[in-house]
Design a protein around this motif. Structure first.
Motif, PDB file in Angstrom:
ATOM      1  N   VAL A 187      -9.525   7.996   8.597  1.00  0.00           N
ATOM      2  CA  VAL A 187      -8.017   7.999   8.411  1.00  0.00           C
ATOM      3  C   VAL A 187      -7.569   7.022   7.692  1.00  0.00           C
ATOM      4  O   VAL A 187      -7.411   5.887   8.217  1.00  0.00           O
ATOM      5  N   ILE A 188      -6.970   7.048   6.463  1.00  0.00           N
ATOM      6  CA  ILE A 188      -6.451   5.982   5.781  1.00  0.00           C
ATOM      7  C   ILE A 188      -4.808   6.155   6.094  1.00  0.00           C
ATOM      8  O   ILE A 188      -4.048   7.121   5.809  1.00  0.00           O
ATOM      9  N   ASP A 189      -4.364   5.049   6.823  1.00  0.00           N
ATOM     10  CA  ASP A 189      -3.206   5.182   7.547  1.00  0.00           C
ATOM     11  C   ASP A 189      -2.299   3.772   7.379  1.00  0.00           C
ATOM     12  O   ASP A 189      -2.569   2.956   8.377  1.00  0.00           O
ATOM     13  N   PRO A 190      -1.937   3.236   6.352  1.00  0.00           N
ATOM     14  CA  PRO A 190      -1.404   2.116   5.971  1.00  0.00           C
ATOM     15  C   PRO A 190      -0.483   1.593   7.258  1.00  0.00           C
ATOM     16  O   PRO A 190      -0.636   0.491   7.651  1.00  0.00           O
ATOM     17  N   ALA A 191       0.348   2.273   7.667  1.00  0.00           N
ATOM     18  CA  ALA A 191       1.370   1.792   8.650  1.00  0.00           C
ATOM     19  C   ALA A 191       1.029   2.409  10.089  1.00  0.00           C
ATOM     20  O   ALA A 191       1.902   2.155  10.914  1.00  0.00           O
ATOM     21  N   LEU A 192      -0.374   3.032  10.351  1.00  0.00           N
ATOM     22  CA  LEU A 192      -0.521   3.392  11.523  1.00  0.00           C
ATOM     23  C   LEU A 192       0.559   4.346  12.032  1.00  0.00           C
ATOM     24  O   LEU A 192       1.019   4.224  13.151  1.00  0.00           O
ATOM     25  N   ARG A 193       0.613   5.498  11.364  1.00  0.00           N
ATOM     26  CA  ARG A 193       1.344   6.578  11.617  1.00  0.00           C
ATOM     27  C   ARG A 193       0.848   7.684  12.454  1.00  0.00           C
ATOM     28  O   ARG A 193       1.303   8.960  12.742  1.00  0.00           O
TER      29      ARG A 193
END
Length: 208
Positions: A72-78
């Motif tokens: 999962v590409i999740d920059p802000a860990l959402r």
């Protein structure tokens, strides 16, 4: 080898209306995707897809030659902690920007990526997948923002496009037909799948 796979309406939309089925493609096409998942080493999606569709990203109803790692590409860990991708049915890796607070994801595999010119650099991720997971055959399944980043960073090798016969009732946020036209591609194969049309295109990398 990075293959970008998506289903779209004839006018290039990969999004569905809220409350509608998340499936644009027909059952025959969905089965083809599971067969392909059973042959790849990793499946990559953006966090928007996880939040909107809560996919499992596993192989169902098809031969599984190995269990692909879910990324999962999740920059802000959402990514919600109750998401199906964190259910333990297959390995999962969450890729986030450097400096993000990973406390809530204790016990889950995470990987930090640098920001270059305001954009998350995905190249270290694919190198890490190859070294840490022996993942050299990767299937990227969207959404549109992820595809934009993969294309802009010159990372796509192949496109696998399932096109439904109907048009979208919503204007596409990102028109995938236009996005594909911006690339240099060569047709590999085109054939029907149920009521859909399935196209495979080889992407010619841009010379820096």
């Amino acid at each position: 080898w990075i293959t970008c796979k998506w289903a779209q309406t004839s006018d290039g939309n990969i999004e569905t209306s809220k409350g509608d089925s998340p499936w644009i493609s027909c059952k025959e096409s969905q089965q083809l995707v599971h067969e392909e998942r059973g042959c790849v080493d990793a499946i990559v999606v953006g966090v928007g897809t996880v939040i909107a569709d809560n996919p499992t990203l596993t192989v169902r109803g098809a031969t599984k030659y190995r269990t692909p790692v879910r990324v999962v590409i999740d920059p802000a860990l959402r990514t919600p902690l109750h998401s199906n991708v964190l259910n333990g049915d297959a390995p999962t890796l969450i890729a986030h920007v450097e400096g993000a607070d990973t406390t809530a994801f204790c016990g889950h595999e995470v990987f930090a990526l640098p920001i270059n010119n305001g954009v998350m650099n995905l190249k270290p991720l694919f190198r890490h997948l190859s070294k840490a997971y022996n993942a050299t055959n990767v299937l990227a399944e969207g959404g549109a923002t992820l595809f934009e980043h993969i294309f802009s960073q010159n990372l796509a090798n192949e496109l696998w496009i399932f096109t439904a016969a109907h048009r979208s009732i919503l204007p596409p946020r990102v028109n995938m037909n236009t996005l594909v036209d911006s690339l240099t591609t060569t047709l590999i194969d085109e054939q029907p799948s149920g009521v859909d049309s399935v196209t495979r295109l080889l992407v010619t990398p841009l010379i820096p």
